[in-house]
Scaffold this motif. Structure first.
Motif, short mmCIF file in Angstrom:
data_model
loop_
_atom_site.label_atom_id
_atom_site.label_comp_id
_atom_site.label_asym_id
_atom_site.label_seq_id
_atom_site.Cartn_x
_atom_site.Cartn_y
_atom_site.Cartn_z
N ARG A 97 -6.07 -3.89 -3.93
CA ARG A 97 -5.04 -2.85 -4.00
C ARG A 97 -5.04 -2.16 -5.36
NH1 ARG A 97 0.36 -1.94 -1.85
NH2 ARG A 97 1.70 -1.06 -3.46
N GLN A 98 -5.05 -2.96 -6.43
CA GLN A 98 -5.05 -2.40 -7.77
C GLN A 98 -6.31 -1.57 -8.03
OE1 GLN A 98 -4.41 -6.21 -9.71
NE2 GLN A 98 -2.46 -5.48 -10.53
N ARG A 99 -7.46 -2.06 -7.55
CA ARG A 99 -8.70 -1.30 -7.72
C ARG A 99 -8.61 0.06 -7.02
NH1 ARG A 99 -10.85 -6.34 -6.91
NH2 ARG A 99 -11.48 -5.87 -4.77
N SER A 100 -7.98 0.09 -5.85
CA SER A 100 -7.86 1.38 -5.14
C SER A 100 -6.94 2.33 -5.90
CB SER A 100 -7.39 1.17 -3.70
OG SER A 100 -6.04 0.77 -3.63
N LEU A 101 -5.88 1.82 -6.51
CA LEU A 101 -4.99 2.67 -7.31
C LEU A 101 -5.71 3.23 -8.53
CD1 LEU A 101 -1.74 0.49 -7.29
CD2 LEU A 101 -2.26 2.45 -5.83
N LEU A 102 -6.48 2.38 -9.19
CA LEU A 102 -7.22 2.83 -10.37
C LEU A 102 -8.33 3.81 -10.00
CD1 LEU A 102 -7.41 -0.60 -12.23
CD2 LEU A 102 -6.02 1.40 -12.87
N ALA A 103 -9.03 3.55 -8.90
CA ALA A 103 -10.08 4.47 -8.45
C ALA A 103 -9.47 5.83 -8.11
CB ALA A 103 -10.83 3.89 -7.25
N ALA A 104 -8.34 5.82 -7.43
CA ALA A 104 -7.67 7.08 -7.09
C ALA A 104 -7.26 7.82 -8.36
CB ALA A 104 -6.45 6.81 -6.21
N SER A 105 -6.72 7.09 -9.32
CA SER A 105 -6.33 7.72 -10.58
C SER A 105 -7.53 8.37 -11.25
CB SER A 105 -5.72 6.68 -11.52
OG SER A 105 -4.57 6.10 -10.95
N ASP A 106 -8.63 7.65 -11.33
CA ASP A 106 -9.83 8.19 -11.97
C ASP A 106 -10.36 9.42 -11.24
OD1 ASP A 106 -9.69 6.23 -13.90
OD2 ASP A 106 -11.45 5.12 -13.20
N GLU A 107 -10.39 9.38 -9.92
CA GLU A 107 -10.90 10.52 -9.16
C GLU A 107 -9.99 11.74 -9.31
OE1 GLU A 107 -12.00 9.74 -5.08
OE2 GLU A 107 -13.14 7.95 -5.65
N TRP A 119 -9.36 7.81 -0.42
CA TRP A 119 -8.15 8.14 0.32
C TRP A 119 -7.86 7.08 1.38
CZ3 TRP A 119 -3.69 10.20 0.25
CH2 TRP A 119 -2.96 10.38 1.43
N SER A 120 -8.89 6.66 2.09
CA SER A 120 -8.70 5.64 3.13
C SER A 120 -8.17 4.34 2.53
CB SER A 120 -10.01 5.38 3.87
OG SER A 120 -10.38 6.51 4.62
N ALA A 121 -8.74 3.94 1.39
CA ALA A 121 -8.29 2.70 0.73
C ALA A 121 -6.84 2.83 0.26
CB ALA A 121 -9.20 2.36 -0.44
N VAL A 122 -6.51 3.97 -0.32
CA VAL A 122 -5.15 4.20 -0.81
C VAL A 122 -4.16 4.24 0.35
CG1 VAL A 122 -3.65 5.94 -1.88
CG2 VAL A 122 -5.79 5.29 -2.98
#
Length: 174
Positions: A97-107, A119-122
């Motif tokens: 979950r945290q990795r998806s939040l960080l990846a979304a932030s970076d993108e 998007w799917s992960a988030v």
């Protein structure tokens, strides 16, 4: 508002409040919106603080980084997670979950769009409403980092927490 916040935190009025407060009408509107994202948003505070730290790091906002390290620790992020926020989703301390939040932030910070996979992960982790809130949170703190930098708002010396070791060498500068 700045004086009240300073009394509550015991650190004195935050420089961001004393600076933005010079435009009272805009400050009040900003404060309501900002508070709706943090601390009164629907995302868990640990998630919110992790995202804010990542945005602060990626935007080079020493002010926001220093303000939110203490808050992140207070809401339960570990020292390793705080340091990992500087490293990003690849740091070995995060849940999926945290990795998806960080990846979304970076993108979002890099291109203002999310890949289908992110998007799917988030969406799977958060659902639609919290996914919307996440995107607004990232955008808000990116804009805030620009305002803080543009206005030259300085970190309060009395509130500087220890940054992650990498920040001592290449950390964000105001």
């Amino acid at each position: 508002m700045a004086a009240i916040t300073g009394r509550i935190t015991g650190t004195g009025p935050p420089n961001i409040f004393t600076t933005l407060g010079q435009h009272p009408r805009l400050f009040r509107a900003w404060l309501r919106y900002s508070a709706r994202l943090m601390p009164f948003g629907s995302l868990p505070r640990r998630d919110t603080e992790l995202v804010i730290l990542r945005v602060a790091w990626q935007c080079g906002s020493a002010y926001e980084w220093n303000q939110h390290v203490a808050l992140a620790l207070r809401v339960g992020l570990t020292q390793a997670e705080v340091a990992g926020a500087a490293e990003g989703p690849a740091a070995g301390v995060f849940t999926a979950r945290q990795r998806s939040l960080l990846a979304a932030s970076d993108e979002l910070l890099a291109g203002r769009v999310l890949s289908d996979a992110t998007w799917s992960a988030v969406q799977a982790a958060l659902g639609d409403r919290q996914a919307i809130e996440l995107c607004l949170l990232v955008g808000h703190y990116q804009g805030l980092a620009s305002a803080v930098g543009g206005l030259g708002i300085q970190v309060e010396e009395r509130s500087m927490p220890a940054p992650p070791s990498r920040a001592q060498v290449s950390g964000p500068t105001p």
